[in-house]
Design an enzyme around this catalytic site. Structure first.
Site, PDB file in Angstrom:
ATOM      1  N   LYS A 129       0.576 -52.032 -25.671  1.00 37.67           N
ATOM      2  CA  LYS A 129       0.007 -52.133 -27.235  1.00 37.67           C
ATOM      3  C   LYS A 129       1.228 -53.295 -26.815  1.00 37.67           C
ATOM      4  CE  LYS A 129       3.441 -49.827 -29.825  1.00 37.67           C
ATOM      5  NZ  LYS A 129       3.911 -50.838 -30.511  1.00 37.67           N
ATOM      6  N   LYS A 175       8.032 -54.395 -30.456  1.00 38.14           N
ATOM      7  CA  LYS A 175       8.775 -55.681 -30.209  1.00 38.14           C
ATOM      8  C   LYS A 175       9.796 -55.576 -29.222  1.00 38.14           C
ATOM      9  CE  LYS A 175      10.158 -53.231 -34.725  1.00 38.14           C
ATOM     10  NZ  LYS A 175       9.644 -52.203 -34.490  1.00 38.14           N
ATOM     11  N   LYS A 227       8.082 -44.458 -23.570  1.00 38.72           N
ATOM     12  CA  LYS A 227       9.675 -44.831 -23.577  1.00 38.72           C
ATOM     13  C   LYS A 227      10.479 -43.808 -22.542  1.00 38.72           C
ATOM     14  CE  LYS A 227       9.078 -47.366 -28.151  1.00 38.72           C
ATOM     15  NZ  LYS A 227       9.558 -47.313 -29.009  1.00 38.72           N
TER      16      LYS A 227
HETATM   17  P1  ATP Z   1       9.208 -50.455 -30.782  1.00 38.06           P
HETATM   18  O1  ATP Z   1       8.359 -51.243 -29.320  1.00 38.06           O
HETATM   19  O2  ATP Z   1      10.313 -50.735 -30.983  1.00 38.06           O
HETATM   20  O3  ATP Z   1       8.309 -49.010 -30.593  1.00 38.06           O
HETATM   21  P2  ATP Z   1       7.395 -51.396 -32.842  1.00 38.06           P
HETATM   22  O4  ATP Z   1       7.011 -52.686 -31.970  1.00 38.06           O
HETATM   23  O5  ATP Z   1       6.019 -50.497 -31.639  1.00 38.06           O
HETATM   24  O6  ATP Z   1       8.301 -51.073 -31.980  1.00 38.06           O
HETATM   25  P3  ATP Z   1       7.182 -49.399 -34.156  1.00 38.06           P
HETATM   26  O7  ATP Z   1       8.113 -49.704 -35.689  1.00 38.06           O
HETATM   27  O8  ATP Z   1       7.412 -47.882 -33.105  1.00 38.06           O
HETATM   28  O9  ATP Z   1       7.202 -50.557 -33.798  1.00 38.06           O
HETATM   29  O10 ATP Z   1       6.048 -49.206 -35.517  1.00 38.06           O
HETATM   30  C1  ATP Z   1       6.506 -49.673 -36.413  1.00 38.06           C
HETATM   31  C2  ATP Z   1       4.615 -49.634 -37.411  1.00 38.06           C
HETATM   32  O11 ATP Z   1       4.042 -51.148 -36.340  1.00 38.06           O
HETATM   33  C3  ATP Z   1       3.715 -48.645 -36.889  1.00 38.06           C
HETATM   34  O12 ATP Z   1       2.918 -47.578 -37.738  1.00 38.06           O
HETATM   35  C4  ATP Z   1       2.692 -49.083 -35.978  1.00 38.06           C
HETATM   36  O13 ATP Z   1       2.229 -47.536 -35.514  1.00 38.06           O
HETATM   37  C5  ATP Z   1       2.613 -50.845 -36.026  1.00 38.06           C
HETATM   38  N1  ATP Z   1       2.478 -50.820 -34.720  1.00 38.06           N
HETATM   39  C6  ATP Z   1       3.854 -50.607 -33.788  1.00 38.06           C
HETATM   40  N2  ATP Z   1       2.885 -51.912 -32.954  1.00 38.06           N
HETATM   41  C7  ATP Z   1       0.979 -51.809 -33.241  1.00 38.06           C
HETATM   42  C8  ATP Z   1       0.481 -52.775 -32.345  1.00 38.06           C
HETATM   43  N3  ATP Z   1       0.866 -53.248 -31.635  1.00 38.06           N
HETATM   44  N4  ATP Z   1      -0.927 -52.977 -33.236  1.00 38.06           N
HETATM   45  C9  ATP Z   1      -0.713 -52.285 -34.312  1.00 38.06           C
HETATM   46  N5  ATP Z   1       0.438 -51.308 -35.349  1.00 38.06           N
HETATM   47  C10 ATP Z   1       1.224 -51.361 -34.682  1.00 38.06           C
HETATM   48 MG    MG Z   2       6.552 -48.506 -31.532  1.00 39.40          MG
END
Ligand code: ATP
Ligand code: MG
Length: 342
Positions: free
Chosen positions: A205, A208, A122
């Site tokens: 990955k 969001k 990040k």
């Molecule tokens: P950001 O990009 O802002 O970090 P994010 O999509 O990674 O957002 P988080 O809020 O960081 O979401 O993570 C919330 C939960 O969702 C965590 O348990 C994380 O491991 C899970 N998660 C996030 N992305 C994935 C993915 N691509 N596959 C499976 N689990 C995910």
């Molecule tokens: Mg994340």
């Protein structure tokens, strides 16, 4: 002392969080939300948090943050997390997170933080310009978990390293102060889709916060958008294999099979036994239909809940009260262990 002995003194308790840093994705649903509902329904005490203090480690427009927090709460509820059965709240309403986070800033070592992949990903090449909060993020996450003496942390694969760091912080705190106060929590990473990948790049990955909307399926996408994104998802020219070994070296194919399996509560092998030999032109519409049938009831319910934001806010306030009841004694004891006069 073995880890089993350390944890046997603690009542099993689940904690996990999601950042209101954008709209929910299919990755969040399969890697987190769907499994949170399962955990709650298994009867274990479960605490789920909208981690708004983590979200502001990168810039968030205030109006968007407020909306994303409410929408995330709606996403939890629509995915089956019941605010009566589970404790559901936003982090900033419980001051103990910040307080324990500071104490853990003083336990964690710079070297531990510098090794974190999320920090490297990040902050990127521009780390001098990243916020101090983004660097300290894992110490706050350790505080989120340990403030409730949680023993199990359901997360996606990407958060495994942070839960391991939480274990290191708990172990060092217990050792430095000669106590057996914090449990050593276990990451729980289960299911067919613990790491849902970007639809545009099978090595990245799904997130969001990814700038490309085509990289992800949002929980609020309508049926046509979901179908279009899956149709355009990157794949290779070969037919699907009949066995799991045949996915070797085919990241994009593996990702779509994993998504299908997780949505349908199947294993990869079961899916491939059905669809092996099919071309993507045939498999993608099947996947789109399945995704729409699973996600559309959730997005409809989210939209309904978002019509009454006052009710969402009341749920979060009530959740925060319940969270404080658990957290306050832990914070008081932590202050005492550290030698802070009160
Ligand atoms: P950001 O990009 O802002 O970090 P994010 O999509 O990674 O957002 P988080 O809020 O960081 O979401 O993570 C919330 C939960 O969702 C965590 O348990 C994380 O491991 C899970 N998660 C996030 N992305 C994935 C993915 N691509 N596959 C499976 N689990 C995910
Ligand atoms: Mg994340």
């Amino acid at each position: 002392m073995t880890e089993g002995q350390t944890n046997s003194a603690f009542t099993p308790r689940v904690f996990s969080g999601i950042q209101p840093s954008g709209g929910l994705t299919l990755g969040n649903y399969l890697g987190a939300l769907k499994r949170f509902a399962d955990s709650q329904n298994s009867g274990v005490e479960s605490i789920f948090c909208m981690v708004d203090m983590h979200a502001i480690t990168v810039w968030q427009d205030p109006a968007n943050l407020r909306r994303a927090t409410r929408e995330l709460c709606a996403g939890f509820i629509a995915s089956g997390v019941d605010p009566e059965k589970s404790v559901l709240f936003n982090q900033s309403q419980v001051a103990g997170h910040a307080e324990l986070g500071w104490i853990f800033n003083c336990v964690a070592r710079m070297g531990w933080m510098q090794r974190m992949t999320q920090w490297k990903d990040k902050a990127g090449k521009n780390s001098q310009n990243a916020s101090l909060g983004l660097f300290a993020y894992p110490a706050l996450m350790a505080a989120d978990i340990l403030l409730y003496h949680a023993t199990h942390v359901p997360v996606g694969e990407d958060q495994k390293q942070h839960v391991e760091l939480t274990r290191d912080i708990a172990t060092k705190f217990n050792h430095d102060y000669g106590v057996d106060f914090f449990p050593i929590p276990e990451p729980v990473i289960e299911g067919a889709a613990t790491r849902v990948m970007s639809l545009r790049d099978g090595t990245k990955k799904m997130s969001k916060s990814d700038p490309s909307d085509m990289s992800r399926i949002n929980m609020t996408d309508d049926a046509d958008t979901v179908a279009a994104k899956i149709r355009k998802a990157r794949t290779d020219p070969d037919a699907l294999p009949s066995e799991v070994d045949g996915l070797e070296g085919r990241a994009e194919a593996r990702n779509l099979v994993n998504i299908y399996a997780a949505l349908n509560d199947q294993t990869q092998a079961e899916v491939l036994a059905d669809v092996g030999g099919k071309q993507f032109s045939e498999f993608k519409p099947m996947l789109a239909d399945l995704a729409v049938s699973k996600l559309s009831p959730i997005s409809t319910e989210m939209a309904r809940l978002m019509e009454t934001p006052d009710e969402i806010d009341a749920i979060l306030r009530r959740g925060a009260e319940r969270a404080r009841e658990i957290a306050d004694p832990v914070i008081r004891q932590t202050r005492d262990i550290v030698g802070m006069v009160s």
